[in-house]
Design an enzyme around this catalytic site. Structure first.
Site, mmCIF file in Angstrom:
data_model
loop_
_atom_site.group_PDB
_atom_site.id
_atom_site.type_symbol
_atom_site.label_atom_id
_atom_site.label_comp_id
_atom_site.label_asym_id
_atom_site.label_seq_id
_atom_site.Cartn_x
_atom_site.Cartn_y
_atom_site.Cartn_z
ATOM 1 N N ASP A 75 0.185 -3.976 2.054
ATOM 2 C CA ASP A 75 -0.372 -3.975 3.416
ATOM 3 C C ASP A 75 -0.294 -2.589 4.062
ATOM 4 O O ASP A 75 -1.073 -2.244 4.945
ATOM 5 C CB ASP A 75 0.396 -4.948 4.337
ATOM 6 C CG ASP A 75 0.841 -6.228 3.671
ATOM 7 O OD1 ASP A 75 1.034 -6.219 2.448
ATOM 8 O OD2 ASP A 75 1.029 -7.222 4.370
ATOM 9 N N ASP B 166 4.292 -0.921 10.763
ATOM 10 C CA ASP B 166 3.079 -1.551 11.293
ATOM 11 C C ASP B 166 2.413 -0.831 12.460
ATOM 12 O O ASP B 166 1.391 -1.303 12.954
ATOM 13 C CB ASP B 166 3.394 -3.002 11.712
ATOM 14 C CG ASP B 166 3.650 -3.880 10.490
ATOM 15 O OD1 ASP B 166 2.918 -3.727 9.505
ATOM 16 O OD2 ASP B 166 4.577 -4.700 10.529
HETATM 17 N N1 GLY Z 1 0.875 -7.616 7.031
HETATM 18 C C1 GLY Z 1 1.437 -8.909 7.008
HETATM 19 C C2 GLY Z 1 0.564 -9.931 6.419
HETATM 20 O O1 GLY Z 1 -0.498 -9.642 5.904
HETATM 21 O O2 GLY Z 1 0.961 -11.081 6.462
#
Ligand code: GLY
Length: 407
Positions: free
Chosen positions: A175, A111
């Site tokens: 993601d 992230d």
């Molecule tokens: N990247 C985590 C979510 O979208 O919940």
């Protein structure tokens, strides 16, 4: 002659009327955001945890810097600065951005792209502060430690598994496409092509393995660390493995749009446009274009084996965060698309107006955020129908992109 004059006048009035409507909408939403985010700033606890959502008792819910959402608050302040021109937001964005400095060396999950690009990335874009450059380069270096030449992807999470008992070796989530902006930026800043090459390879592998024939996407693809083969495909935060989790589709659209923006590779443009069509033409997309949290929720063809473990799903929960990400991505795509620019900007505008007119926070119950009605993780019973800092971030980004769009 007279008719021509009247037609011309009508056209001018229509144009002015249209741009008034746009300007009024932007101004009203920026004014509202300034009030709400000022309240959030004042409610930041002494330990410097950042606003994330709201607690059940109505107090501000906050998060530490190692959480994936930590960059969105200062990112929203950067967008408020861009949208309002008010130096106050510049100062506050700068003050809260530096709190994330340790993230440049963080290698424990994927992230860092979200965290650093939204905060330092926007800061650099708007101020050219040279100190931000090295943070972004170091962050890219940290992210690349998670890349595998065997799987040809960046590892998202370090472990975990599904509700029906599969353990993961090398999970990659859709993601993760959002972290690639950091790699492209760091390549430009440092001249190191490796970051960019890793981003492209990750996108190619994701394009190959994450998508179904209809261009909907799985959430998680798990890879074998020895052979690089796909071990399994799942949907962790959506309704069931074969369903289309709304935010996941939005991350994919945004991610492939940015890959096209950075590379000019038409495979990425085609992928982004196909994802956009999947979402916008979906029979379950509500008329206001703010999606249900999963496109297949309560569809008998998609019922998961763990249905009894889910929260009661009678409520048609929407995900305003998915809509905000989609709107912002579509504005970007509208500028890049060769033939569909107007189609994408019109859809982006419709979604933005829905959010700004019908999904805004009620300041009595929620004085800290711009939007309400997002979902975090329904299968884990977490953050259901709440404000979320990333919904606000992408809403403000979409507003800024809309403002720049020529009428
Ligand atoms: N990247 C985590 C979510 O979208 O919940």
């Amino acid at each position: 002659m007279k008719l021509k004059f009247i037609t011309g006048l009508a056209l001018v009035l229509a144009l002015f009327g249209c741009s008034d409507k746009k300007q009024d909408f932007i101004t009203a939403n920026v004014d509202f955001a300034e009030v709400q985010l000022e309240n959030a700033l004042k409610a930041i606890p002494e330990d410097g945890r950042l606003p994330r959502s709201i607690k059940k008792d109505g107090q501000l819910g906050s998060t530490g810097i190692y959480d994936w959402t930590s960059g969105f608050f200062s990112g929203s302040l950067w967008y408020l600065y861009e949208l309002s021109g008010n130096e106050h937001w510049h100062n506050e964005a700068e003050r809260t951005t530096v709190w994330l400095e340790p993230i440049q060396y963080y290698t424990d999950n994927h992230d860092v792209g979200f965290m650093l690009n939204c905060s330092f990335g926007n800061g650099l874009r708007l101020t050219d502060n040279a100190a931000y450059k090295q943070v972004l380069i170091n962050g890219a270096e940290s992210l690349c430690t998670r890349y595998s030449e065997v799987t040809k992807t960046i590892k998202s999470w370090n472990g975990g598994g599904t509700k029906d008992g599969n353990r993961w070796q090398f999970p990659v989530i859709i993601d993760n496409m959002m972290n690639l902006d950091l790699l492209f930026e760091a390549s430009k800043l440092s001249g190191n092509e490796q970051y960019r090459n890793i981003a492209i390879t990750h996108a190619e592998t994701t394009m190959k393995n994450h998508f179904r024939d209809d261009f909907s996407s799985y959430h998680v693809v798990d890879y074998d660390t020895i052979t690089g083969e796909v071990r399994g495909k799942y949907t962790h935060q959506g309704y069931s493995h074969e369903s289309a989790w709304a935010r996941g589709q939005a991350w994919g659209l945004y991610g492939f749009t940015l890959c096209y923006r950075e590379t000019g590779d038409e495979r990425f443009l085609n992928q982004a446009e196909a994802i956009a069509d999947y979402m916008l033409q979906h029979p379950n997309l509500p008329e206001d274009m703010v999606p249900l949290w999963d496109y297949h929720v309560n569809d008998p063809a998609y019922v998961p084996s763990w249905l009894d473990k889910l929260p009661k799903l009678e409520q048609p929960w929407r995900d305003a965060s998915a809509a905000a990400i989609t709107s912002s991505a579509l504005f970007d795509l509208s500028k890049l698309s060769k033939t569909n620019g107007e189609k994408w900007s019109k859809a982006a505008e419709q979604i933005l107006f829905s959010l700004g007119n019908s999904y805004k926070a009620d300041p009595v119950n929620n004085p800290f955020f711009v939007l309400d009605h997002s979902v975090g993780n329904i299968p884990s019973h977490s953050e259901i129908d709440v404000p979320l800092n990333y919904a606000d971030y992408y809403f403000l980004e979409a507003l800024a992109r809309y403002k720049k769009l020529e009428n």
